[in-house]
Scaffold this motif. Structure first.
Motif, short mmCIF file in Angstrom:
data_model
loop_
_atom_site.label_atom_id
_atom_site.label_comp_id
_atom_site.label_asym_id
_atom_site.label_seq_id
_atom_site.Cartn_x
_atom_site.Cartn_y
_atom_site.Cartn_z
N ARG A 88 -0.88 18.15 6.10
CA ARG A 88 -1.60 17.46 7.17
C ARG A 88 -2.50 18.37 8.00
O ARG A 88 -3.04 17.92 9.01
N GLY A 130 6.00 -0.17 12.36
CA GLY A 130 4.94 0.83 12.47
C GLY A 130 5.49 2.25 12.46
O GLY A 130 4.96 3.13 11.78
N ARG A 134 4.11 4.49 9.29
CA ARG A 134 3.08 5.50 9.48
C ARG A 134 3.39 6.81 8.75
O ARG A 134 2.55 7.28 7.97
N LEU A 137 3.02 6.31 5.01
CA LEU A 137 1.61 6.20 4.58
C LEU A 137 0.92 7.55 4.62
O LEU A 137 0.15 7.90 3.73
N GLN A 138 1.24 8.33 5.65
CA GLN A 138 0.57 9.63 5.82
C GLN A 138 1.05 10.66 4.80
O GLN A 138 0.28 11.51 4.37
N THR A 142 -0.22 6.50 -1.52
CA THR A 142 -0.18 5.47 -2.56
C THR A 142 0.06 6.08 -3.94
O THR A 142 -0.25 7.24 -4.17
N VAL A 148 -3.77 0.46 -1.95
CA VAL A 148 -3.11 0.16 -0.68
C VAL A 148 -1.61 0.01 -0.82
O VAL A 148 -1.11 -0.42 -1.86
N PHE A 153 7.97 -9.86 -0.19
CA PHE A 153 9.22 -10.50 0.22
C PHE A 153 9.80 -11.22 -0.99
O PHE A 153 9.10 -12.00 -1.64
N VAL A 174 3.98 -7.97 5.56
CA VAL A 174 4.41 -6.93 6.50
C VAL A 174 3.32 -5.93 6.89
O VAL A 174 3.23 -5.53 8.05
N VAL A 175 2.49 -5.50 5.96
CA VAL A 175 1.72 -4.26 6.20
C VAL A 175 0.26 -4.47 6.64
O VAL A 175 -0.13 -4.04 7.72
N LEU A 277 -2.24 -11.17 6.83
CA LEU A 277 -0.86 -10.94 7.32
C LEU A 277 -0.35 -12.09 8.19
O LEU A 277 0.85 -12.37 8.21
N ASN A 281 3.09 -13.54 6.98
CA ASN A 281 4.26 -13.36 7.85
C ASN A 281 4.80 -14.71 8.33
O ASN A 281 6.01 -14.96 8.32
N TYR A 284 6.48 -16.57 5.20
CA TYR A 284 7.83 -16.18 4.77
C TYR A 284 8.87 -16.66 5.78
O TYR A 284 9.97 -17.08 5.41
N1 ACO Z 1 -2.12 1.58 2.50
C1 ACO Z 1 -2.32 2.89 2.33
N2 ACO Z 1 -2.59 3.75 3.33
C2 ACO Z 1 -2.71 3.22 4.58
C3 ACO Z 1 -2.53 1.85 4.84
C4 ACO Z 1 -2.21 1.01 3.74
N3 ACO Z 1 -1.98 -0.29 3.87
N4 ACO Z 1 -2.68 1.64 6.18
C5 ACO Z 1 -2.95 2.84 6.72
N5 ACO Z 1 -2.97 3.79 5.77
C6 ACO Z 1 -3.12 5.23 5.94
C7 ACO Z 1 -4.43 5.63 6.58
O1 ACO Z 1 -5.41 5.82 5.59
C8 ACO Z 1 -4.05 6.90 7.27
O2 ACO Z 1 -4.00 7.96 6.35
P1 ACO Z 1 -4.45 9.45 6.84
O3 ACO Z 1 -3.75 9.71 8.15
O4 ACO Z 1 -3.95 10.35 5.73
O5 ACO Z 1 -5.93 9.39 6.98
C9 ACO Z 1 -2.60 6.67 7.69
O6 ACO Z 1 -2.11 5.64 6.84
C10 ACO Z 1 -2.46 6.22 9.12
O7 ACO Z 1 -3.41 5.20 9.31
P2 ACO Z 1 -3.71 4.54 10.70
O8 ACO Z 1 -4.88 3.63 10.55
O9 ACO Z 1 -3.76 5.58 11.76
O10 ACO Z 1 -2.38 3.73 10.88
P3 ACO Z 1 -2.19 2.55 11.80
O11 ACO Z 1 -1.96 3.07 13.17
O12 ACO Z 1 -3.23 1.51 11.62
O13 ACO Z 1 -0.85 1.97 11.22
C11 ACO Z 1 0.22 0.26 10.00
C12 ACO Z 1 -0.76 1.43 9.91
C13 ACO Z 1 1.46 0.73 10.73
C14 ACO Z 1 0.61 -0.17 8.62
C15 ACO Z 1 -0.51 -0.90 10.74
O14 ACO Z 1 -1.45 -1.44 9.88
C16 ACO Z 1 0.42 -1.97 11.21
O15 ACO Z 1 0.93 -1.90 12.31
N6 ACO Z 1 0.63 -3.05 10.38
C17 ACO Z 1 1.40 -4.21 10.76
C18 ACO Z 1 2.88 -3.91 10.81
C19 ACO Z 1 3.60 -5.05 11.44
O16 ACO Z 1 3.73 -5.12 12.65
N7 ACO Z 1 4.05 -6.01 10.58
C20 ACO Z 1 4.63 -7.26 10.99
C21 ACO Z 1 6.06 -7.18 11.42
S1 ACO Z 1 7.17 -6.83 10.13
C22 ACO Z 1 8.08 -8.24 9.80
O17 ACO Z 1 7.90 -9.27 10.33
C23 ACO Z 1 9.08 -8.14 8.71
#
Ligand code: ACO
Length: 330
Positions: A88, A130, A134, A137-138, A142, A148, A153, A174-175, A277, A281, A284
């Protein structure tokens, strides 16, 4: 046998090491004891060793013989910090930041998976989605060919005439808040792979969902799903995939027949891809709460398996999710 039971049995055939970063949490220690006793996985609990032991005692869980690691004091912490820094540094992280991060159980656990010291990770009984996603993903990133990370589910419905003997795969719930057409195409391909490799569905039949069936409505939201359908066909011409179509056209044979005659998927879909999403969400949760389906989620598209729990999860949910993670690692 339900999908939950099937995964537990399959996990036992090739036992994997699964790290649980929330090692001092009551449900997690109980789940770890079950996982070990039943031979579903080799759990590793992360946390302060005294706190983990106290949580186990309070919960009445026998964690003897289970590996407990404290990220604050582990001999691997420095090694993981160096590795994390290398991964990183282009993102502006300093060696000091990296050391601080790996002392956090979530990052330590992700580094165990990244370096191969664990085969997979399950977390989320305490952390938010989140917080868990995070670092995965970092650091894990993938898998090759997949753009992505998303989720699937597994919905085990009481009506066994639906999908694959009552099993439907919903994606993404979720994502990705608002996937582009290209991202939606990748989600569809990942969901078909999850259906096949994790659920043992020999013939995934993928429906790309919309409020329109085969051009019955015209809107930019519909166009996105049409474009995603086209792109998914280009990515995987071998897949049985069709769209755009409404939910009823996807799962009810008579409606599928009347609204999308000749479709190889309509009326008999077992994989349902939602346009965003919000739809996924909500969809489901309706299936779970009103339809009475049992369900749990896995992440798909990651290079190595890491899975998220709901903060309201039960001990049983943790055991099932670990079993699914172990099967993904097989
Ligand atoms: N696939 C691959 N990589 C991704 C994805 C993805 N879907 N999303 C983000 N990234 C990568 C970015 O490229 C970045 O990589 P890098 O740091 O190497 O450049 C890293 O992940 C961080 O990206 P950010 O944009 O800073 O991350 P973000 O703060 O947007 O968080 C997250 C990503 C957590 C997935 C966000 O999209 C999110 O909050 N999604 C919804 C989650 C949620 O609340 N779901 C519903 C509830 S769950 C339930 O009900 C069961």
């Amino acid at each position: 046998m339900s999908i939950m039971q099937m995964l537990r049995e399959k996990a036992k055939t090739n036992v994997k090491t699964i790290v649980l970063p929330e090692g001092d949490e009551a449900r997690t220690v109980k789940a770890a004891a079950i996982l070990k006793a039943e031979g579903i996985a080799r759990p590793v609990l992360l946390g302060n060793t005294e706190k983990v032991a106290f949580a186990a005692k309070e919960a009445g869980a026998d964690i003897s013989g289970i590996c407990v690691v404290d990220p604050e004091t582990s001999e691997k912490t420095k090694v993981y910090a160096e590795e994390l820094y290398e991964l990183r540094k282009s993102k502006g992280i300093s060696p000091e930041d990296a050391l601080k991060l790996v002392k956090d159980s979530m990052y330590y656990g992700i580094m165990m998976v990244k370096t191969g010291d664990a085969d997979g990770l399950v977390s989320g009984a305490v952390h938010t989605t989140g917080d868990m996603l995070r670092p995965a993903l970092q650091i894990i990133k993938t898998k090759p060919g997949c753009k992505v990370v998303s989720s699937a589910f597994l919905m085990d419905c009481p009506n066994k005439s639906l999908g694959e003997n009552g099993l439907l795969v919903y994606s993404d719930c979720v994502v990705m808040p608002n996937p582009s057409a290209e991202e939606l195409a990748h989600i569809a391909v990942s969901a078909a792979e999850t259906a096949k490799t994790l659920c043992g569905i020999q013939e995934p039949r993928v429906a790309m969902l919309s409020f329109s069936t085969k051009g019955s409505a015209k809107h930019e939201l519909v166009s996105k799903v049409q474009q995603a359908t086209q792109l998914a066909h280009e990515l995987r011409p071998d897949l049985l995939l069709d769209g755009e179509m409404q939910f009823d056209a996807a799962i009810v044979p008579e409606v599928g027949q009347s609204k999308a005659k000749g479709s190889p998927v309509a009326g008999r879909a077992n994989v349902l891809v939602f346009p965003d999403l919000q739809a996924g969400n909500i969809g489901y949760k309706i299936t779970q709460r009103i339809g009475g389906a049992e369900c749990f989620a896995v992440l798909q598209g990651l290079a190595k398996p890491c899975n998220d729990l709901s903060r309201g999860c039960s001990v049983d949910d943790i055991v099932t999710t670990v079993a699914a993670t172990a099967v993904q690692a097989q």
